[in-house]
Write a protein that holds these residues in place. Structure first.
Motif, PDB file in Angstrom:
ATOM      1  N   CYS A 194       0.853  -1.200   0.000  1.00 29.91           N
ATOM      2  CA  CYS A 194       0.000   0.000   0.000  1.00 29.91           C
ATOM      3  C   CYS A 194       0.886   1.245   0.000  1.00 29.91           C
ATOM      4  N   LEU A 198      -2.113   6.817   4.475  1.00 24.43           N
ATOM      5  CA  LEU A 198      -2.986   5.845   5.139  1.00 24.43           C
ATOM      6  C   LEU A 198      -3.701   6.543   6.296  1.00 24.43           C
ATOM      7  N   CYS A 238     -11.457  11.290   4.619  1.00 22.69           N
ATOM      8  CA  CYS A 238     -11.003  10.674   3.359  1.00 22.69           C
ATOM      9  C   CYS A 238     -11.327  11.584   2.161  1.00 22.69           C
ATOM     10  N   ALA A 245      -5.563   4.465   1.429  1.00 22.22           N
ATOM     11  CA  ALA A 245      -6.355   3.468   2.174  1.00 22.22           C
ATOM     12  C   ALA A 245      -6.760   4.015   3.541  1.00 22.22           C
ATOM     13  N   VAL A 247      -7.557   2.435   7.326  1.00 22.79           N
ATOM     14  CA  VAL A 247      -7.506   1.233   8.171  1.00 22.79           C
ATOM     15  C   VAL A 247      -8.529   1.396   9.280  1.00 22.79           C
ATOM     16  N   ASP A 272     -15.314   3.297  -2.017  1.00 19.68           N
ATOM     17  CA  ASP A 272     -15.109   2.704  -3.342  1.00 19.68           C
ATOM     18  C   ASP A 272     -15.216   3.799  -4.408  1.00 19.68           C
ATOM     19  N   VAL A 276     -10.744   4.868  -2.555  1.00 17.80           N
ATOM     20  CA  VAL A 276      -9.964   4.618  -1.335  1.00 17.80           C
ATOM     21  C   VAL A 276     -10.192   3.161  -0.901  1.00 17.80           C
ATOM     22  N   ARG A 277      -9.091   2.488  -0.627  1.00 23.83           N
ATOM     23  CA  ARG A 277      -9.195   1.095  -0.159  1.00 23.83           C
ATOM     24  C   ARG A 277      -9.585   1.081   1.314  1.00 23.83           C
ATOM     25  N   LEU A 278     -10.465   0.157   1.713  1.00 21.36           N
ATOM     26  CA  LEU A 278     -10.788  -0.002   3.138  1.00 21.36           C
ATOM     27  C   LEU A 278     -10.144  -1.283   3.643  1.00 21.36           C
ATOM     28  N   VAL A 279      -9.196  -1.135   4.580  1.00 17.25           N
ATOM     29  CA  VAL A 279      -8.612  -2.303   5.244  1.00 17.25           C
ATOM     30  C   VAL A 279      -9.378  -2.464   6.547  1.00 17.25           C
ATOM     31  N   ASN A 307     -12.499  -2.685  -3.415  1.00 12.83           N
ATOM     32  CA  ASN A 307     -11.631  -1.858  -2.560  1.00 12.83           C
ATOM     33  C   ASN A 307     -11.593  -2.373  -1.121  1.00 12.83           C
ATOM     34  N   SER A 330     -10.053 -10.568  -0.072  1.00  9.20           N
ATOM     35  CA  SER A 330     -10.353  -9.468  -0.982  1.00  9.20           C
ATOM     36  C   SER A 330     -10.676 -10.042  -2.363  1.00  9.20           C
TER      37      SER A 330
END
Ligand SMILES: Cc1ncc(COP(=O)(O)O)c(C=O)c1O
Length: 476
Positions: A194, A198, A238, A245, A247, A272, A276-279, A307, A330
């Protein structure tokens, strides 16, 4: 073996000793007091004969056993009970003893810096690590123990078999998951993939911010007395910061804070759209209400939101942190390929693999274990609420974060509990996001351990009162 008068009736030799019955044996501390007459007339002559016949590479106990057998040696044992002792034969023993007998103010820190391995300290009750005491059932462990010889002498399978096994547990497709040697291994491999900023909530599980470093971090400070935040706060940050991403540990650690699952699904969809990726770390999700309904580790959710990356540690809710098992899920096939490329070929050991092979058959027991945690959490919370100098926060996980009243120190409480009750708690001093107060995190254990904790906390009150009185008297 002792007779009814505390006399030693028999010494159990090394060859007779059965490791499975360890809990039923006394262990000799090897401190003896012999009279001069006994030594001269019995022990030394026996020793001399023994050395001539068998050489000197034997244990003293073999000679004592022979003496006991002749009836010449009425040896009496002194049971040291719960007093601390340790036999030091080598450097490892010395290392353990240095922690066991460290000054009171050093002992909690020394234990914490070991990061586990607390079976070496059999008296310690571990309220610091967050492990369900209600799973796995003994039968499951017995099945694995029966296969231990084979498991230890055979290589484990590679990733394809592990992901197949774990997909049965979560009812998802094998191609959507990776299995790690603990969630920590997967978190490290994921974050290495990544790049870009973050967003993390503070306070949270420190492994995420620690692995990326301060220049890559954007923090959302949790608010108010219960360290609150909502989906709207995360989304607003965000939108302005445009991170790579976000977290989110849900329920969060150490606060126990829960973002309601209903808010989560719209959050992942909005992120999405923002790219932005969601961990989402769901290591404590099954403790929300003991149902298995809240996870987003589902084929349909993952397929809808590429995502989304779900992380789960199995150590906590399945009660097996020593096996080291975690999962990453994922629908982003390219990301999975990159993360997998960072894993060693045999990253999951054979004992952990054997656990995965069997655990799916224990689903009902697992659900009931999570429900027991939920019930014990409610009892513990109610009891902690009755302690006037402690403010427990609501929690959706298997731990409760507590703030201490002004003037009290978390470090002082941790020292007190370890010294007086062999209870190890997580002293949150110095944890980013908790700098404004004094906090300890307490795991939810079974009813009897929780009762010991409450009792020990109750005895801290007079200790607090007398300390306050003494310092007042000194001022006057
Ligand atoms: C939120 C969270 N994720 C992951 C982990 C690490 O899990 P594991 O023991 O499976 O590496 C922890 C450990 O405390 C945790 O709190």
């Amino acid at each position: 073996v002792l007779d009814e008068n505390g006399r030693i009736a028999r010494l159990v030799g090394k060859t007779e000793f059965s490791p499975a019955d360890r809990a039923h044996y006394f262990k000799t501390v090897n401190i003896y007091r012999f009279s001069r007459r006994f030594s001269r007339e019995h022990l030394v002559p026996h020793l001399g004969r023994y050395i001539i016949e068998h050489g000197s590479a034997a244990f003293y106990e073999e000679v004592l056993q022979a003496l006991i057998g002749t009836g010449e040696a009425p040896l009496t044992a002194l049971d040291v009970g719960h007093r601390r002792w340790y036999e030091i034969d080598d450097a490892q023993d010395l290392d353990i003893a240095e922690t066991l007998f460290a000054p009171d103010d050093e002992r909690p820190g020394r234990l914490a810096r070991r990061f586990g391995g607390y079976w070496r300290f059999s008296q310690v009750i571990d309220f610091a690590y967050l492990v369900s005491p209600f799973f796995p059932p003994p039968r499951l462990l017995d099945e694995m123990a029966a296969d231990l010889h084979q498991l230890a002498s055979g290589y484990p399978s590679g990733q394809d078999v592990q992901r197949f096994l774990i997909s049965r547990l979560f009812g998802c497709q094998p191609r959507l998951v990776l299995v790690g040697n603990g969630a920590s291994e997967l978190i490290r491999a994921l974050l290495a993939e990544c790049s870009g900023p973050l967003v993390v909530v503070r306070p949270t599980f420190e492994e995420y911010p620690r692995l990326v470093g301060p220049q890559q971090l954007i923090e959302l400070p949790a608010r108010g007395p219960n360290l609150d935040y909502g989906a709207a706060d995360l989304l607003a940050l965000c939108r302005t910061a445009r991170p790579a991403a976000l977290v989110l540990v849900n329920p969060d650690n150490p606060s126990g804070h829960l973002l309601p699952p209903s808010e989560l699904t719209s959050l992942v969809a909005e992120l999405d759209q923002l790219g932005v990726r969601l961990v989402l770390d769901e290591s404590f999700v099954d403790f929300i209400d003991g149902s298995m309904d809240h996870t987003l580790l589902r084929d349909d959710v993952l397929a809808r939101h590429r995502n989304l990356v779900v992380i789960r540690s199995l150590g906590k809710s399945y009660g097996v942190p020593g096996l080291r098992l975690g999962v990453l899920a994922s629908a982003d096939a390219e990301l999975l390929r990159q993360v997998e490329a960072r894993l060693p070929i045999w990253n999951v050991n054979s004992v952990a693999e054997a656990f995965l092979q069997r655990v799916a058959a224990y689903r009902a027991e697992y659900e009931s274990a999570c429900q027991q945690v939920v019930a014990e959490r409610a009892c513990l919370l109610a009891q902690l609420d009755g302690i006037p100098w402690l403010r427990p926060m609501p929690s959706a996980a298997n731990f409760i974060l507590c703030e201490l009243a002004a003037g009290l120190s978390a470090q002082g409480l941790a020292r007190y509990l370890l010294k007086e009750a062999s209870i190890l708690v997580k002293d949150c001093s110095g944890k980013p996001g908790l700098d404004a107060g004094q906090f300890v995190r307490l795991a939810v254990r079974d009813a009897s351990d929780n009762a010991r904790l409450i009792h020990a906390l109750a005895t801290f009150q007079p200790a607090v009162a007398s300390t306050v009185a003494r310092s007042q008297a000194a001022r006057e």
